[in-house]
Design an enzyme around this catalytic site. Sequence first.
Site, PDB file in Angstrom:
ATOM      1  N   GLY A 130       1.043  -1.686   0.110  1.00 49.85           N
ATOM      2  CA  GLY A 130      -0.188   0.427   0.342  1.00 49.85           C
ATOM      3  C   GLY A 130       1.342   1.046  -0.260  1.00 49.85           C
ATOM      4  O   GLY A 130       1.934   1.386   0.047  1.00 49.85           O
ATOM      5  N   PRO A 131      -0.102   2.609   0.108  1.00 53.64           N
ATOM      6  CA  PRO A 131       0.645   3.557  -0.309  1.00 53.64           C
ATOM      7  C   PRO A 131       0.916   4.376   1.397  1.00 53.64           C
ATOM      8  O   PRO A 131       0.633   3.990   2.172  1.00 53.64           O
ATOM      9  CB  PRO A 131      -0.192   4.298  -1.144  1.00 53.64           C
ATOM     10  CG  PRO A 131      -1.385   4.164  -0.596  1.00 53.64           C
ATOM     11  CD  PRO A 131      -1.444   2.575  -0.560  1.00 53.64           C
ATOM     12  N   GLY A 132       2.238   4.762   1.645  1.00 53.58           N
ATOM     13  CA  GLY A 132       2.278   5.592   2.667  1.00 53.58           C
ATOM     14  C   GLY A 132       3.309   4.812   3.366  1.00 53.58           C
ATOM     15  O   GLY A 132       4.714   4.254   2.540  1.00 53.58           O
ATOM     16  N   CYS A 172       5.369  -6.815   1.351  1.00 54.92           N
ATOM     17  CA  CYS A 172       5.664  -4.319   1.457  1.00 54.92           C
ATOM     18  C   CYS A 172       5.276  -4.015   2.699  1.00 54.92           C
ATOM     19  O   CYS A 172       6.187  -3.732   3.232  1.00 54.92           O
ATOM     20  CB  CYS A 172       4.949  -4.339  -0.548  1.00 54.92           C
ATOM     21  SG  CYS A 172       6.285  -2.879  -0.523  1.00 54.92           S
ATOM     22  N   LEU A 173       4.466  -3.256   2.480  1.00 59.35           N
ATOM     23  CA  LEU A 173       4.392  -2.496   3.366  1.00 59.35           C
ATOM     24  C   LEU A 173       4.041  -3.405   4.628  1.00 59.35           C
ATOM     25  O   LEU A 173       4.079  -3.054   5.469  1.00 59.35           O
ATOM     26  CB  LEU A 173       2.569  -1.599   3.037  1.00 59.35           C
ATOM     27  CG  LEU A 173       2.308  -0.700   4.509  1.00 59.35           C
ATOM     28  CD1 LEU A 173       2.937   0.521   3.846  1.00 59.35           C
ATOM     29  CD2 LEU A 173       0.854  -0.163   4.448  1.00 59.35           C
ATOM     30  N   GLN A 206       7.428  -4.114   5.983  1.00 59.10           N
ATOM     31  CA  GLN A 206       7.946  -2.603   6.883  1.00 59.10           C
ATOM     32  C   GLN A 206       7.256  -2.768   8.204  1.00 59.10           C
ATOM     33  O   GLN A 206       7.772  -2.035   8.954  1.00 59.10           O
ATOM     34  CB  GLN A 206       7.552  -1.493   5.799  1.00 59.10           C
ATOM     35  CG  GLN A 206       8.463  -1.627   4.758  1.00 59.10           C
ATOM     36  CD  GLN A 206       7.712  -0.440   3.816  1.00 59.10           C
ATOM     37  OE1 GLN A 206       7.113  -0.214   3.882  1.00 59.10           O
ATOM     38  NE2 GLN A 206       8.278  -1.129   2.985  1.00 59.10           N
ATOM     39  N   SER A 219       9.866   2.439  -1.610  1.00 61.11           N
ATOM     40  CA  SER A 219      10.547   4.003  -1.325  1.00 61.11           C
ATOM     41  C   SER A 219      11.386   3.795  -0.262  1.00 61.11           C
ATOM     42  O   SER A 219      12.117   4.590   0.005  1.00 61.11           O
ATOM     43  CB  SER A 219       9.841   5.146  -1.219  1.00 61.11           C
ATOM     44  OG  SER A 219       9.149   5.248  -2.454  1.00 61.11           O
ATOM     45  N   LEU A 220      10.483   2.622   1.292  1.00 59.54           N
ATOM     46  CA  LEU A 220      11.035   2.392   2.167  1.00 59.54           C
ATOM     47  C   LEU A 220      11.767   1.132   2.393  1.00 59.54           C
ATOM     48  O   LEU A 220      11.567   0.275   1.769  1.00 59.54           O
ATOM     49  CB  LEU A 220       9.901   2.872   3.160  1.00 59.54           C
ATOM     50  CG  LEU A 220       9.023   4.101   3.033  1.00 59.54           C
ATOM     51  CD1 LEU A 220       7.548   4.716   3.548  1.00 59.54           C
ATOM     52  CD2 LEU A 220       9.678   5.603   3.018  1.00 59.54           C
ATOM     53  N   HIS A 242       7.240  -7.952  -4.674  1.00 61.08           N
ATOM     54  CA  HIS A 242       5.583  -7.691  -4.530  1.00 61.08           C
ATOM     55  C   HIS A 242       6.001  -9.807  -5.964  1.00 61.08           C
ATOM     56  O   HIS A 242       6.135  -9.454  -6.703  1.00 61.08           O
ATOM     57  CB  HIS A 242       5.358  -6.799  -5.742  1.00 61.08           C
ATOM     58  CG  HIS A 242       4.761  -6.062  -4.726  1.00 61.08           C
ATOM     59  ND1 HIS A 242       3.410  -5.303  -4.800  1.00 61.08           N
ATOM     60  CD2 HIS A 242       5.739  -4.923  -3.787  1.00 61.08           C
ATOM     61  CE1 HIS A 242       3.750  -3.696  -3.709  1.00 61.08           C
ATOM     62  NE2 HIS A 242       4.506  -4.436  -4.020  1.00 61.08           N
ATOM     63  N   GLU A 284       3.114 -11.319  -6.100  1.00 60.10           N
ATOM     64  CA  GLU A 284       1.572 -10.705  -7.251  1.00 60.10           C
ATOM     65  C   GLU A 284       1.789 -10.283  -8.782  1.00 60.10           C
ATOM     66  O   GLU A 284       1.175 -10.185  -9.602  1.00 60.10           O
ATOM     67  CB  GLU A 284       1.002 -10.486  -6.426  1.00 60.10           C
ATOM     68  CG  GLU A 284       0.528  -9.160  -6.595  1.00 60.10           C
ATOM     69  CD  GLU A 284       2.057  -8.480  -5.701  1.00 60.10           C
ATOM     70  OE1 GLU A 284       2.350  -9.114  -5.171  1.00 60.10           O
ATOM     71  OE2 GLU A 284       1.693  -6.851  -5.949  1.00 60.10           O
TER      72      GLU A 284
HETATM   73  N1  LIG Z   1       4.376  -1.450  -1.968  1.00 56.31           N
HETATM   74  C1  LIG Z   1       4.329  -1.121  -0.840  1.00 56.31           C
HETATM   75  O1  LIG Z   1       4.196  -1.686  -0.292  1.00 56.31           O
HETATM   76  C2  LIG Z   1       4.782   0.144  -0.980  1.00 56.31           C
HETATM   77  C3  LIG Z   1       5.329   0.610   1.126  1.00 56.31           C
HETATM   78  C4  LIG Z   1       5.985   2.006   1.084  1.00 56.31           C
HETATM   79  N2  LIG Z   1       4.288   3.068   0.242  1.00 56.31           N
HETATM   80  C5  LIG Z   1       6.670   2.025   0.130  1.00 56.31           C
HETATM   81  O2  LIG Z   1       6.510   2.931  -0.418  1.00 56.31           O
HETATM   82  O3  LIG Z   1       7.740   1.426   0.708  1.00 56.31           O
END
Ligand SMILES: NC(=O)CC[C@H](N)C(=O)O
Length: 748
Positions: free
Chosen positions: A63-65, A94-95, A98, A143-144, A188, A190
């Site tokens: 997800g974003p953020g 991903c998110l 994190q 990005s993170l 990812h 998927e």
């Molecule tokens: N694809 C994602 O889940 C991205 C996670 C987070 N927003 C990042 O950019 O790192």
Amino acid sequence: MAVDETPRLLLIDSYDSFTFNLAALCHRAIPGCLIHIIKNDLFEFKRLLPLLKFFSAVVVGPGPGSPEVAEDIGVVKHLWNADSENLIPIFGVCLGLQSLGIAFGGRLLRLNVVKHGQISTVHHSGTDLFWGIGTVQAVRYHSLHIQLDESLGCELEKLAWTSDLADNGEVIMGLKHKTRPFWAVQYHPESVCTNGGSDCVLRNFWILAQSWSAKHNRKVLPWNANALASLPPPWPASISASALPVSGPETDCLSTILASVHHLPHFQLPLACELLGAADEHSPFVFLDSAAEPGRFSIIGCINPMSVGITYYMGCPYVFVSSEGQKRQERLPSDIWAWLSDFMCSRKARGNADIPFWGGLVGYMSYEVGVDGLDIPLLPSMGHERYPDINLAFVERTVVFDHETGDVHIQSLRLDDSVWVSETGRLLLKACHSPASTTSLNGTSGTRHKAKPVLSLPQKDRYIAQIEKAKEFLLSGDSYELCLTARARITFPFQPPTEKSSSWTRYKHLRSVNPAPHAAYIRLHPTTFMSSSPERFISYSRPPNTLCQLRPIKGTVRKTAQITREIAEEMLIGSAKEVAENLMIVDLIRHDLHRVVGVDVKVTQFCGVEEYHTVYQLVSSIEGRPKDSSIQSSKTNLGWETLRTSLPPGSMTGAPKKRSVEILQSLEDDDRGIYSGIFGYWCVGGGGDWSVTIRSCFKHEDPCKTDIKSDEVWVLGAGGAITALSDPEAEWDEMNTKLQSVLKAFDV
Ligand SMILES: NC(=O)CC[C@H](N)C(=O)O
Ligand SMILES: C=C(O[C@@H]1C=C(C(=O)O)C=C[C@H]1O)C(=O)O
């Protein structure tokens, strides 16, 4: 306590545009599983906690953020700290990784060089998630990232990593918790371009989850529909005929349309349009024009005063229906989509299966219609009194030209319309044998306007500043790609209206200077719209056995004398930036399609280089055709539902769609209106074909209101995908190339 044998997964979606791809991957890897998908803010944790007992495992999507921002991560952050009674196996992406990372002491950092739609080799331990797995080539959208300080007795263990060398050094790609049943990947699995680290990783997760559950005697409660009424039904089982709009009676009890065919390989489309009313400014007219390959059919809709016109304004509880000079408003049952569905339900007919359009709705929908579907509030500038956001005509009489066979099909949905069919045939035959003037065929730049128009173009400084701001959102992880756009305006001073349509002349000029497969001239007052779009949004064949096809374009190279096809291929397919741009949208569209059609989605073309009049573009094709016969009945509107849920076109937003649209609203100076929306048709046989409104322009006016001396203002938009790799100067040039392809028709 009985044990429920069906694997049930709870997939928590953080408003991403790849969630249904992840669901499809789970479905492939874990046989027979049912997947309930919820948004991360649907429940507070205390409401979610008792529901977890009904699930075998949780999947936390991307997800974003940032996982540190409460609104971005929602309920997910609480899952990791559940007490031992409530522990459940979790797989994070991903998110998700994190969030797991920061819950157990990992440091969340920004990458020096962000990775969006890029493929990396992933090294791994060969254990746990990666047991039995060889080489992994994985797509990344982040990005993170997470850093672990293993010397501090960390509870997490690194399972996979990538080496970004000078960019970022080593970046963690896989993690597990040492004692709790939590596993996650940063890449990812998927994505359509991930190789080696997708199905098998999920399968390993499932084996690990089951063995942890067995060891800890975790039992899944039998499914209890009452206790779980607040959950959405499982995917893909939820996709059933009952969830889709109904399209009316079965095909075998329909009336057959009236039609005649003439073989006229030298058919002059513009001339035919004029014979059928295109040049008469006061009458509505629609022409969907395959003015270049690979377009095959061109459709002329013959509208007369009895034809039904449908207009809808965003936010309005009514739809306006006009016919025979009368306009009435009808209250919408739930929304405009349901109203249109009902409208078409009672108008089904049957014709020649080889012809894609037998009559039906033709027109356009604005970008904001799609934005509304994402539950994003409209900008305050969007009032009712603007112009229709949906403007459609129900076309009963059509002339369809097949560019491949040279056949002209004259068709009518009306009973007893044989006179019109035969007279139109005679008229067109006669026209084919009389020489046409070049002016009539191609138009000229000269129209009724003597005065020079005023041209207002996007400002370079402003656009570059917007690109820089867009990049900040890409660096912070709020978006992976943003399709930034700007507007130009061409204003002609007021001139008394004439019978002869100047916009039609203008359109003929546009189709000759920028021929395009999805060209169109749509005059549905108060709007006149002309397009030289290269891009199909979606086409869906008639039910039963509907095939939905989406063809996003992403990746553009301007044509010049020096750029041969070979060079263009090198510049497009050979460019990590261009392929990444396209891949992100392919993944987004797979998600849009999976949501409605279920698991049967395929990428049938990935990054093909296609040549257009002024540009080379990278084009992909994604198709979905559900095998399930209950969805594929002749009574369901699968295509219409896919259209509704896939707006606005992903290629015009970027990914993830919702957050990207919000960001673009904050960056761009005007609402997009008709630009970035769609235009096309919905046939009475149930099929449809809609193009993306780009390389297009429109004006709003009412020629009947001669007392209002308003200027004639044409608006056009252009833009391009901004990624972290974008060079602002090159993006500015690309946007201008696209603007110029339409401005040429105005000779400004
Ligand atoms: N694809 C994602 O889940 C991205 C996670 C987070 N927003 C990042 O950019 O790192
Ligand atoms: C935004 C436009 O085009 C979109 C952006 C493209 C790109 O970034 O390469 C290509 C085609 C369209 O999806 C436009 O033409 O205005």
